[in-house]
Write a protein that holds these residues in place. Structure first.
Motif, PDB file in Angstrom:
ATOM      1  N   TYR A  70      63.085  14.217  86.494  1.00  0.00           N
ATOM      2  CA  TYR A  70      63.945  15.400  86.467  1.00  0.00           C
ATOM      3  C   TYR A  70      63.160  16.709  86.377  1.00  0.00           C
ATOM      4  O   TYR A  70      63.748  17.755  86.110  1.00  0.00           O
ATOM      5  N   LEU A  71      61.865  16.663  86.598  1.00  0.00           N
ATOM      6  CA  LEU A  71      61.041  17.861  86.465  1.00  0.00           C
ATOM      7  C   LEU A  71      61.489  18.959  87.421  1.00  0.00           C
ATOM      8  O   LEU A  71      61.552  20.137  87.035  1.00  0.00           O
ATOM      9  N   ASN A  72      61.846  18.604  88.653  1.00  0.00           N
ATOM     10  CA  ASN A  72      62.311  19.602  89.615  1.00  0.00           C
ATOM     11  C   ASN A  72      63.627  20.236  89.193  1.00  0.00           C
ATOM     12  O   ASN A  72      63.871  21.416  89.460  1.00  0.00           O
ATOM     13  N   VAL A  73      64.486  19.477  88.526  1.00  0.00           N
ATOM     14  CA  VAL A  73      65.758  20.026  88.039  1.00  0.00           C
ATOM     15  C   VAL A  73      65.493  21.113  87.007  1.00  0.00           C
ATOM     16  O   VAL A  73      66.109  22.186  87.046  1.00  0.00           O
ATOM     17  N   PHE A  74      64.562  20.865  86.099  1.00  0.00           N
ATOM     18  CA  PHE A  74      64.264  21.857  85.075  1.00  0.00           C
ATOM     19  C   PHE A  74      63.564  23.078  85.667  1.00  0.00           C
ATOM     20  O   PHE A  74      63.798  24.209  85.215  1.00  0.00           O
ATOM     21  N   MET A  75      62.740  22.879  86.669  1.00  0.00           N
ATOM     22  CA  MET A  75      62.108  24.013  87.338  1.00  0.00           C
ATOM     23  C   MET A  75      63.164  24.874  88.042  1.00  0.00           C
ATOM     24  O   MET A  75      63.117  26.107  87.983  1.00  0.00           O
ATOM     25  N   MET A  76      64.130  24.225  88.695  1.00  0.00           N
ATOM     26  CA  MET A  76      65.197  24.968  89.365  1.00  0.00           C
ATOM     27  C   MET A  76      66.083  25.686  88.348  1.00  0.00           C
ATOM     28  O   MET A  76      66.566  26.786  88.619  1.00  0.00           O
ATOM     29  N   LEU A  77      66.279  25.097  87.170  1.00  0.00           N
ATOM     30  CA  LEU A  77      67.051  25.748  86.119  1.00  0.00           C
ATOM     31  C   LEU A  77      66.374  27.043  85.683  1.00  0.00           C
ATOM     32  O   LEU A  77      67.042  28.061  85.469  1.00  0.00           O
ATOM     33  N   MET A  78      65.056  27.021  85.589  1.00  0.00           N
ATOM     34  CA  MET A  78      64.319  28.237  85.242  1.00  0.00           C
ATOM     35  C   MET A  78      64.421  29.276  86.354  1.00  0.00           C
ATOM     36  O   MET A  78      64.577  30.467  86.083  1.00  0.00           O
ATOM     37  N   VAL A  79      64.352  28.837  87.599  1.00  0.00           N
ATOM     38  CA  VAL A  79      64.484  29.763  88.732  1.00  0.00           C
ATOM     39  C   VAL A  79      65.873  30.402  88.728  1.00  0.00           C
ATOM     40  O   VAL A  79      66.005  31.619  88.926  1.00  0.00           O
ATOM     41  N   VAL A  80      66.904  29.616  88.481  1.00  0.00           N
ATOM     42  CA  VAL A  80      68.274  30.152  88.433  1.00  0.00           C
ATOM     43  C   VAL A  80      68.403  31.164  87.291  1.00  0.00           C
ATOM     44  O   VAL A  80      69.022  32.227  87.459  1.00  0.00           O
ATOM     45  N   GLY A  81      67.821  30.878  86.146  1.00  0.00           N
ATOM     46  CA  GLY A  81      67.840  31.825  85.028  1.00  0.00           C
ATOM     47  C   GLY A  81      67.175  33.134  85.380  1.00  0.00           C
ATOM     48  O   GLY A  81      67.688  34.216  85.048  1.00  0.00           O
ATOM     49  N   LEU A  82      66.058  33.067  86.067  1.00  0.00           N
ATOM     50  CA  LEU A  82      65.365  34.277  86.490  1.00  0.00           C
ATOM     51  C   LEU A  82      66.194  35.057  87.508  1.00  0.00           C
ATOM     52  O   LEU A  82      66.308  36.287  87.420  1.00  0.00           O
ATOM     53  N   ILE A  83      66.798  34.358  88.448  1.00  0.00           N
ATOM     54  CA  ILE A  83      67.634  35.012  89.455  1.00  0.00           C
ATOM     55  C   ILE A  83      68.841  35.677  88.798  1.00  0.00           C
ATOM     56  O   ILE A  83      69.215  36.799  89.162  1.00  0.00           O
ATOM     57  N   VAL A  84      69.454  35.019  87.825  1.00  0.00           N
ATOM     58  CA  VAL A  84      70.596  35.595  87.107  1.00  0.00           C
ATOM     59  C   VAL A  84      70.193  36.905  86.442  1.00  0.00           C
ATOM     60  O   VAL A  84      70.905  37.910  86.528  1.00  0.00           O
ATOM     61  N   MET A  85      69.036  36.914  85.794  1.00  0.00           N
ATOM     62  CA  MET A  85      68.583  38.123  85.107  1.00  0.00           C
ATOM     63  C   MET A  85      68.276  39.248  86.081  1.00  0.00           C
ATOM     64  O   MET A  85      68.680  40.400  85.863  1.00  0.00           O
ATOM     65  N   VAL A  86      67.587  38.943  87.172  1.00  0.00           N
ATOM     66  CA  VAL A  86      67.230  39.972  88.159  1.00  0.00           C
ATOM     67  C   VAL A  86      68.486  40.520  88.827  1.00  0.00           C
ATOM     68  O   VAL A  86      68.643  41.738  88.976  1.00  0.00           O
ATOM     69  N   TYR A  87      69.396  39.636  89.225  1.00  0.00           N
ATOM     70  CA  TYR A  87      70.610  40.057  89.917  1.00  0.00           C
ATOM     71  C   TYR A  87      71.473  40.958  89.032  1.00  0.00           C
ATOM     72  O   TYR A  87      71.946  42.011  89.474  1.00  0.00           O
ATOM     73  N   HIS A  88      71.673  40.572  87.777  1.00  0.00           N
ATOM     74  CA  HIS A  88      72.527  41.370  86.907  1.00  0.00           C
ATOM     75  C   HIS A  88      71.840  42.665  86.471  1.00  0.00           C
ATOM     76  O   HIS A  88      72.531  43.654  86.205  1.00  0.00           O
ATOM     77  N   THR A  89      70.523  42.684  86.409  1.00  0.00           N
ATOM     78  CA  THR A  89      69.813  43.939  86.165  1.00  0.00           C
ATOM     79  C   THR A  89      70.031  44.889  87.334  1.00  0.00           C
ATOM     80  O   THR A  89      70.320  46.082  87.134  1.00  0.00           O
ATOM     81  N   TYR A  90      69.928  44.372  88.543  1.00  0.00           N
ATOM     82  CA  TYR A  90      70.191  45.180  89.740  1.00  0.00           C
ATOM     83  C   TYR A  90      71.622  45.716  89.726  1.00  0.00           C
ATOM     84  O   TYR A  90      71.859  46.904  89.978  1.00  0.00           O
ATOM     85  N   LYS A  91      72.593  44.844  89.439  1.00  0.00           N
ATOM     86  CA  LYS A  91      73.989  45.261  89.414  1.00  0.00           C
ATOM     87  C   LYS A  91      74.240  46.314  88.335  1.00  0.00           C
ATOM     88  O   LYS A  91      75.008  47.254  88.540  1.00  0.00           O
TER      89      LYS A  91
END
Length: 68
Positions: A38-59
């Protein structure tokens, strides 16, 4: 009606960091127990968290008029 900036702040301060933390802890546990299934799942979870932060900062910046 609730101000949108509050929603952006909640996602920046809580939503994104919780996803990053969950992914980080899961990645550490996978590595500790030599379980790469499940290592790739956890890596993708971190990527999604980063995207959420960047997107909402932009908004938030766009909502406040700091960027066009």
């Amino acid at each position: 009606m609730m101000d949108h900036s509050f929603i952006y702040f909640v996602h920046i301060l809580f939503g994104g960091p919780l996803l990053l933390y969950g992914g980080y802890v899961g990645k550490l546990l996978s590595e500790k127990h030599n379980d790469d299934k499940y290592l790739n799942v956890f890596m993708m979870l971190m990527v999604v968290g980063l995207i959420v932060m960047v997107y909402h900062t932009y908004k938030l910046f766009k909502f406040e008029g700091m960027i066009e």
